[in-house]
Design an enzyme around this catalytic site. Sequence first.
Site, mmCIF file in Angstrom:
data_model
loop_
_atom_site.group_PDB
_atom_site.id
_atom_site.type_symbol
_atom_site.label_atom_id
_atom_site.label_comp_id
_atom_site.label_asym_id
_atom_site.label_seq_id
_atom_site.Cartn_x
_atom_site.Cartn_y
_atom_site.Cartn_z
ATOM 1 C CB CYS A 63 -0.962 -0.070 1.182
ATOM 2 S SG CYS A 63 -2.378 1.025 1.071
ATOM 3 C CG HIS A 64 -0.392 4.957 1.471
ATOM 4 N ND1 HIS A 64 -1.561 4.252 1.284
ATOM 5 C CD2 HIS A 64 -0.627 6.214 1.032
ATOM 6 C CE1 HIS A 64 -2.468 5.056 0.763
ATOM 7 N NE2 HIS A 64 -1.934 6.250 0.591
#
Length: 195
Positions: free
Chosen positions: A119-120
């Site tokens: 994800c991030h």
Amino acid sequence: MAQKKILMFVGDYMEDYEAMVPFQMLLMAGHQVDAVCPGKKPGDTVKTAIHDFEGDQTYSEKVGHNFAVNADFDLVNPDDYDALLIPGGRAPEYLRLNPRVIKHTQAFAAAGKPIAAICHGAQILAAARVIEGYEISAYPAVGPEVELAGAKYIGPNDTFTNAHTDRNFVTAPAWPAHPEWIRQFLKVLGSRIEP
């Protein structure tokens, strides 16, 4: 299977599933996972956030669980670890501002050690400038950062269940990819789960 020692960067408002699930699964597979956070000591906790998709233009965010830090960030030496794990959520956006987080990430990359980010989490990889020439998956909002860092962005499939391995980097777009992301990470680590 030899136990591997894995360093995990954690911080307040990292995504709940992206921290809890890999931490527990890697322990289940017989590995040691040291969860560290700048400014926190073993026994301290960080808050997690639960991200979900509820029909808005972006994900919603709710408070998750308290996640225990179990090792001391100030004592970390990347030479003592076999791999690095970076959960997503909001924590990577400020963890990447810490020079030692960047330095440690660069050390893992320079040594060719396995690095798993979801994800991030790719924000830390991009800030460390270690992904040029690689194919990296991440949450779509992080795609421009991945490309600006010189990597080829690998987007999610329709169900966000895909993961991608390019040499020592194992990356994925979001927590629905856990089965594939963790399977690929275990393979890069040389682990086997017996049926």
